[in-house]
Scaffold this active site. Structure first.
Site, PDB file in Angstrom:
ATOM      1  N   HIS A   1       0.856  -1.175   0.008  1.00 53.50           N
ATOM      2  CA  HIS A   1      -0.061   0.072  -0.179  1.00 53.50           C
ATOM      3  C   HIS A   1       0.749   1.251  -0.070  1.00 53.50           C
ATOM      4  O   HIS A   1       0.565   2.190  -0.817  1.00 53.50           O
ATOM      5  CB  HIS A   1      -0.965   0.160   1.327  1.00 53.50           C
ATOM      6  CG  HIS A   1      -2.088  -1.003   1.322  1.00 53.50           C
ATOM      7  ND1 HIS A   1      -1.915  -1.605   2.253  1.00 53.50           N
ATOM      8  CD2 HIS A   1      -2.919  -1.442   0.416  1.00 53.50           C
ATOM      9  CE1 HIS A   1      -2.974  -2.535   2.166  1.00 53.50           C
ATOM     10  NE2 HIS A   1      -3.581  -2.294   1.153  1.00 53.50           N
TER      11      HIS A   1
ATOM     12  N   LYS B   1     -16.922  -6.834   5.122  1.00 61.33           N
ATOM     13  CA  LYS B   1     -15.792  -7.484   5.637  1.00 61.33           C
ATOM     14  C   LYS B   1     -16.024  -6.897   7.233  1.00 61.33           C
ATOM     15  O   LYS B   1     -15.000  -6.398   7.726  1.00 61.33           O
ATOM     16  CB  LYS B   1     -14.361  -6.933   5.430  1.00 61.33           C
ATOM     17  CG  LYS B   1     -14.056  -7.421   3.985  1.00 61.33           C
ATOM     18  CD  LYS B   1     -12.743  -6.707   3.455  1.00 61.33           C
ATOM     19  CE  LYS B   1     -12.171  -7.380   2.298  1.00 61.33           C
ATOM     20  NZ  LYS B   1     -11.110  -6.861   1.943  1.00 61.33           N
TER      21      LYS B   1
ATOM     22  N   ARG C   1      -1.637  -6.216  -8.747  1.00 59.52           N
ATOM     23  CA  ARG C   1      -0.518  -7.139  -8.302  1.00 59.52           C
ATOM     24  C   ARG C   1      -0.491  -8.203  -9.490  1.00 59.52           C
ATOM     25  O   ARG C   1       0.300  -8.062 -10.161  1.00 59.52           O
ATOM     26  CB  ARG C   1      -0.612  -7.895  -6.895  1.00 59.52           C
ATOM     27  CG  ARG C   1      -0.491  -6.713  -5.819  1.00 59.52           C
ATOM     28  CD  ARG C   1      -1.028  -7.172  -4.597  1.00 59.52           C
ATOM     29  NE  ARG C   1      -2.688  -7.198  -4.555  1.00 59.52           N
ATOM     30  CZ  ARG C   1      -3.517  -7.286  -3.632  1.00 59.52           C
ATOM     31  NH1 ARG C   1      -2.767  -7.765  -2.521  1.00 59.52           N
ATOM     32  NH2 ARG C   1      -4.704  -7.399  -3.860  1.00 59.52           N
TER      33      ARG C   1
HETATM   34  P1  ADP Z   1      -9.663  -3.895  -0.705  1.00 59.04           P
HETATM   35  O1  ADP Z   1     -10.379  -4.633   0.261  1.00 59.04           O
HETATM   36  O2  ADP Z   1     -10.436  -2.779  -1.222  1.00 59.04           O
HETATM   37  O3  ADP Z   1      -8.985  -4.830  -1.925  1.00 59.04           O
HETATM   38  P2  ADP Z   1      -7.237  -3.443   0.267  1.00 59.04           P
HETATM   39  O4  ADP Z   1      -6.714  -2.615   1.572  1.00 59.04           O
HETATM   40  O5  ADP Z   1      -6.696  -4.892   0.614  1.00 59.04           O
HETATM   41  O6  ADP Z   1      -8.424  -3.259   0.193  1.00 59.04           O
HETATM   42  O7  ADP Z   1      -6.207  -2.989  -0.925  1.00 59.04           O
HETATM   43  C1  ADP Z   1      -6.627  -1.598  -1.428  1.00 59.04           C
HETATM   44  C2  ADP Z   1      -5.808  -1.442  -2.774  1.00 59.04           C
HETATM   45  O8  ADP Z   1      -4.569  -1.566  -2.677  1.00 59.04           O
HETATM   46  C3  ADP Z   1      -6.247  -2.251  -3.770  1.00 59.04           C
HETATM   47  O9  ADP Z   1      -6.457  -1.767  -5.158  1.00 59.04           O
HETATM   48  C4  ADP Z   1      -5.508  -3.406  -3.780  1.00 59.04           C
HETATM   49  O10 ADP Z   1      -5.578  -3.993  -5.005  1.00 59.04           O
HETATM   50  C5  ADP Z   1      -4.039  -2.487  -3.385  1.00 59.04           C
HETATM   51  N1  ADP Z   1      -3.205  -3.206  -2.890  1.00 59.04           N
HETATM   52  C6  ADP Z   1      -3.188  -4.246  -1.805  1.00 59.04           C
HETATM   53  N2  ADP Z   1      -2.190  -4.795  -1.498  1.00 59.04           N
HETATM   54  C7  ADP Z   1      -1.101  -4.109  -2.631  1.00 59.04           C
HETATM   55  C8  ADP Z   1       0.140  -4.470  -2.768  1.00 59.04           C
HETATM   56  N3  ADP Z   1       1.038  -5.372  -1.944  1.00 59.04           N
HETATM   57  N4  ADP Z   1       0.584  -3.588  -3.870  1.00 59.04           N
HETATM   58  C9  ADP Z   1      -0.270  -2.902  -4.732  1.00 59.04           C
HETATM   59  N5  ADP Z   1      -1.305  -2.790  -4.501  1.00 59.04           N
HETATM   60  C10 ADP Z   1      -2.080  -3.317  -3.430  1.00 59.04           C
END
Ligand code: ADP
Length: 173
Positions: free
Chosen positions: A19, A43, A93
């Site tokens: 993130h 969630k 990803r």
């Molecule tokens: P959500 O529940 O909306 O997927 P997340 O917190 O898991 O929320 O992810 C938020 C955003 O960040 C999404 O677009 C996800 O694809 C992106 N994201 C999560 N982990 C990574 C990572 N390791 N690298 C790049 N983007 C990421």
């Protein structure tokens, strides 16, 4: 030049180095980046509360002047309009992310054509990283270095230890 305000929505349970990689890339590209923690109804079982997730994000982004942290409920596009945002930032990803992200992006565009979704790829070392995998590794006592900042690692360990103590206590009853 246009003033680009982007929203980076997600659960951030907890914020990971993936993130943060995206937030740094986004802050270079956009005039303003709002990291928006979603109150996601599906969630409901999150490890951290909204306040805890927000606290960690604020601490990890404090040196970025054009980045702020907020929370939202309801439709993302409504939140974008309310904040005069013209872009949504999402991370891709692997190919597995693509189908879901495409559907969301196209549906959001249908509802609000003024908002563009922009996808970014993290550095390769974060391409297998997710909040879910961080929670799983932590629960099994594995190493988190390189996956989340030290402060987040400490908070995750503290939280998991708390859960273990609470569940052991229940077994004793
Ligand atoms: P959500 O529940 O909306 O997927 P997340 O917190 O898991 O929320 O992810 C938020 C955003 O960040 C999404 O677009 C996800 O694809 C992106 N994201 C999560 N982990 C990574 C990572 N390791 N690298 C790049 N983007 C990421």
């Amino acid at each position: 030049m246009k003033n680009i305000v982007a929203i980076y929505p997600g659960s951030f349970d907890p914020v990971t180095n993936g993130h943060l990689d995206l937030i740094h890339r986004g802050s270079k590209l956009f005039d303003k980046l709002i990291v928006a923690i979603a109150r996601n109804l599906e969630k409901s079982e999150t490890l951290f509360s909204m306040e805890e997730r927000s606290e960690m994000l604020v601490a990890m982004t404090s040196e970025l002047d054009n980045v702020c942290v907020d929370t939202f409920e309801g439709l993302l596009v409504s939140y974008c309009v309310k904040n005069n945002a013209n872009a949504v930032l999402r991370g891709i990803r692997a190919i597995s992310d693509y189908e879901f992200e495409l559907q969301m992006a196209l549906m959001n565009r249908k509802m609000e054509p003024r908002v563009e979704t922009i996808f970014m790829m993290p550095a390769e070392q974060y391409s297998y990283l997710s909040s879910r995998i961080v929670r799983e590794i932590a629960k099994l006592g594995g190493p988190l270095n390189g996956l989340v900042p030290k402060m987040v690692e400490d908070r995750v360990r503290e939280k998991i230890a708390h859960y273990h103590t609470a569940s052991q206590a229940t077994h004793l009853l």
